[in-house]
Design a protein around this motif. Structure first.
Motif, mmCIF file in Angstrom:
data_model
loop_
_atom_site.group_PDB
_atom_site.id
_atom_site.type_symbol
_atom_site.label_atom_id
_atom_site.label_comp_id
_atom_site.label_asym_id
_atom_site.label_seq_id
_atom_site.Cartn_x
_atom_site.Cartn_y
_atom_site.Cartn_z
ATOM 1 N N UNK A 46 0.700 -1.288 0.038
ATOM 2 C CA UNK A 46 0.019 -0.066 -0.175
ATOM 3 C C UNK A 46 0.881 1.161 -0.081
ATOM 4 N N UNK A 47 0.360 2.344 -0.699
ATOM 5 C CA UNK A 47 0.977 3.471 -0.510
ATOM 6 C C UNK A 47 -0.011 4.502 -0.706
ATOM 7 N N UNK A 48 0.398 6.217 -0.425
ATOM 8 C CA UNK A 48 -0.621 6.948 -0.390
ATOM 9 C C UNK A 48 -0.317 8.411 -1.297
ATOM 10 N N UNK A 58 8.021 4.447 -9.509
ATOM 11 C CA UNK A 58 9.003 3.527 -9.155
ATOM 12 C C UNK A 58 8.454 2.128 -8.391
ATOM 13 N N UNK A 59 7.691 2.353 -7.340
ATOM 14 C CA UNK A 59 7.111 1.428 -6.432
ATOM 15 C C UNK A 59 6.118 0.273 -7.403
ATOM 16 N N UNK A 60 5.345 0.984 -8.345
ATOM 17 C CA UNK A 60 4.262 0.194 -9.518
ATOM 18 C C UNK A 60 5.357 -0.496 -10.286
ATOM 19 N N UNK A 61 6.510 -0.161 -10.601
ATOM 20 C CA UNK A 61 7.357 -0.871 -11.454
ATOM 21 C C UNK A 61 8.151 -1.983 -10.781
ATOM 22 N N UNK A 62 8.275 -1.838 -9.655
ATOM 23 C CA UNK A 62 8.785 -2.838 -8.554
ATOM 24 C C UNK A 62 8.217 -4.001 -8.594
ATOM 25 N N UNK A 63 6.848 -3.800 -8.230
ATOM 26 C CA UNK A 63 5.672 -4.886 -8.163
ATOM 27 C C UNK A 63 5.488 -5.567 -9.382
ATOM 28 N N UNK A 280 16.817 3.912 -9.483
ATOM 29 C CA UNK A 280 15.954 4.707 -10.434
ATOM 30 C C UNK A 280 15.115 5.991 -10.075
ATOM 31 N N UNK A 281 14.569 5.778 -8.784
ATOM 32 C CA UNK A 281 13.850 6.627 -8.238
ATOM 33 C C UNK A 281 14.862 7.753 -7.722
ATOM 34 N N UNK A 282 16.152 7.314 -7.228
ATOM 35 C CA UNK A 282 17.004 8.486 -7.083
ATOM 36 C C UNK A 282 17.367 9.468 -8.150
ATOM 37 N N UNK A 283 17.407 8.821 -9.329
ATOM 38 C CA UNK A 283 17.853 9.554 -10.745
ATOM 39 C C UNK A 283 16.629 10.438 -10.953
ATOM 40 N N UNK A 284 15.561 10.137 -10.482
ATOM 41 C CA UNK A 284 14.274 10.976 -10.881
ATOM 42 C C UNK A 284 14.273 12.176 -9.990
ATOM 43 N N UNK A 285 14.585 12.195 -8.928
ATOM 44 C CA UNK A 285 14.129 12.990 -7.692
ATOM 45 C C UNK A 285 14.573 14.556 -8.103
ATOM 46 N N UNK A 286 16.061 14.641 -8.706
ATOM 47 C CA UNK A 286 16.374 16.024 -8.979
ATOM 48 C C UNK A 286 15.722 16.738 -10.204
ATOM 49 N N UNK A 287 15.396 15.952 -11.268
ATOM 50 C CA UNK A 287 14.812 15.949 -12.299
ATOM 51 C C UNK A 287 13.221 16.511 -11.943
ATOM 52 N N UNK A 288 12.599 15.957 -11.325
ATOM 53 C CA UNK A 288 11.366 16.133 -10.904
ATOM 54 C C UNK A 288 11.067 17.317 -10.065
ATOM 55 N N UNK A 289 12.131 17.393 -9.219
ATOM 56 C CA UNK A 289 11.711 18.466 -8.293
ATOM 57 C C UNK A 289 11.996 19.880 -9.187
#
Length: 343
Positions: A46-48, A58-63, A280-289
């Protein structure tokens, strides 16, 4: 039929059956060795966060990858965007086994593991790379150990990104501009920061903020710009201050007892895919911010980027928050800050 013939017939049948059993065991072992030998299990996750947030993606891709690599035998059922649990209920559900896995912020985990509040200590991480280095080293190992002592195993430190302030009253260009405002907080240490800046913190879950801003229950909120954009803060707030005061992590955590009961093969699969996802998530953080702050500006918000030469004023006003963290987190908190300060 003579007795000796009957005995011979029975012996032959027994040998055939035994051979078949041995072949079946060999086939089972070969299947396991080839990657097909996963025990069937269903994991609720679960996530919110909004589903289009980069952490959620990223979490959906993990699953999806876990299901694919196990040929569907390790079935990760994802419950997104608060469908199963709110962020306020998530941690207890993970710890009690009400859900096997869940994603929640380091801020909210700090009520269970005070040292996890280190990410909310203002201005300790200067850039994105410093966070990745920390969580993949001794700093991260200490936090993982503290979580396991409480009953939750951390699979992923998911970089959410830096946290900012939005409000609908006035530009916040100095800490003094916060005086008298009611600001939605996301946890204990952010509340201490809001008070240090002269405002009143109001704690509420992410899904409640839009309505609270619309109804003037609060004057502003602290969050990452990614969630601000996805939750349409531009419709209910006018001003955004970008000061990168804290770096928010979300944790993919699994109930420790459940984890310990999984076959090693399944544990290895989950660990492998989690490591790929974390990167993958870490690579997205700066770009998304960067892109989400621009997006809010394009939608009409007035954005103020605190100049680097003015940050000392903000840091000085926030100094009491560090003391509160050390008081709450004790020796482990001190150790974590020392590790960060060495960098």
């Amino acid at each position: 039929m003579k007795k000796w013939m009957v005995g011979l017939f029975v012996t032959i049948i027994g040998m055939v059956v035994l051979s078949a059993c041995n072949n079946e065991k060999s086939n089972d072992k070969a299947a396991a060795d080839s990657g097909d030998g996963y025990e069937e299990t269903t994991i609720r996750l679960a996530y919110n966060l909004p589903q289009d947030h980069h952490v959620a993606v990223g979490i959906e891709d993990f699953a999806k990858k876990v299901i694919e690599k196990s040929d569907g035998k390790v079935n990760v059922q994802v419950y997104p965007a608060g469908q199963l649990l709110s962020d306020k209920d998530m941690n207890q559900s993970i710890l009690s086994g009400g859900v096997e896995m869940g994603v929640n912020s380091s801020t909210l985990w700090s009520s269970t593991v005070p040292a996890m509040g280190v990410f909310d200590v203002p201005y300790i991480f200067n850039d994105y790379a410093a966070v990745g280095e920390a969580v993949n080293g001794e700093f991260g190992d200490k936090l993982r150990g503290a979580m396991e002592e409480k009953g939750a195993k951390v699979l992923i430190f998911a970089d959410y990104g830096y946290v900012q302030f939005a409000n609908n009253k006035r530009p916040l260009k100095t800490p003094a501009d916060f005086k008298g405002l009611k600001i939605r907080s996301i946890g204990d240490l952010p509340s201490e920061l809001i008070k240090a800046y002269g405002a009143s913190p109001v704690f509420m879950g992410g899904g409640e903020v839009y309505m609270a801003l619309q109804r003037d229950t609060v004057d502003g909120a602290t969050s990452g710009t990614t969630a601000m954009l996805q939750r349409k803060y531009d419709e209910v707030t006018k001003y955004l201050t970008v000061n990168n005061y804290a770096y928010l992590e979300f944790l993919l955590a699994v109930n420790k007892d459940y984890w310990d009961g999984l076959p090693k093969k399944t544990q290895d699969l989950l660990t492998e895919v989690a490591a790929e996802t974390e990167t993958w998530i870490r690579e997205q953080a700066e770009k998304e911010d960067t892109e989400s702050a621009k997006g809010l500006e394009e939608k009409g918000m007035e954005v103020y980027y605190v100049p680097a030469d003015e940050l000392d004023v903000w840091k000085d006003a926030a100094a009491p928050v560090r003391d509160v963290f050390v008081k709450n987190a004790g020796d482990l908190g001190k150790e974590l800050l020392e590790l960060v300060d060495k960098k």
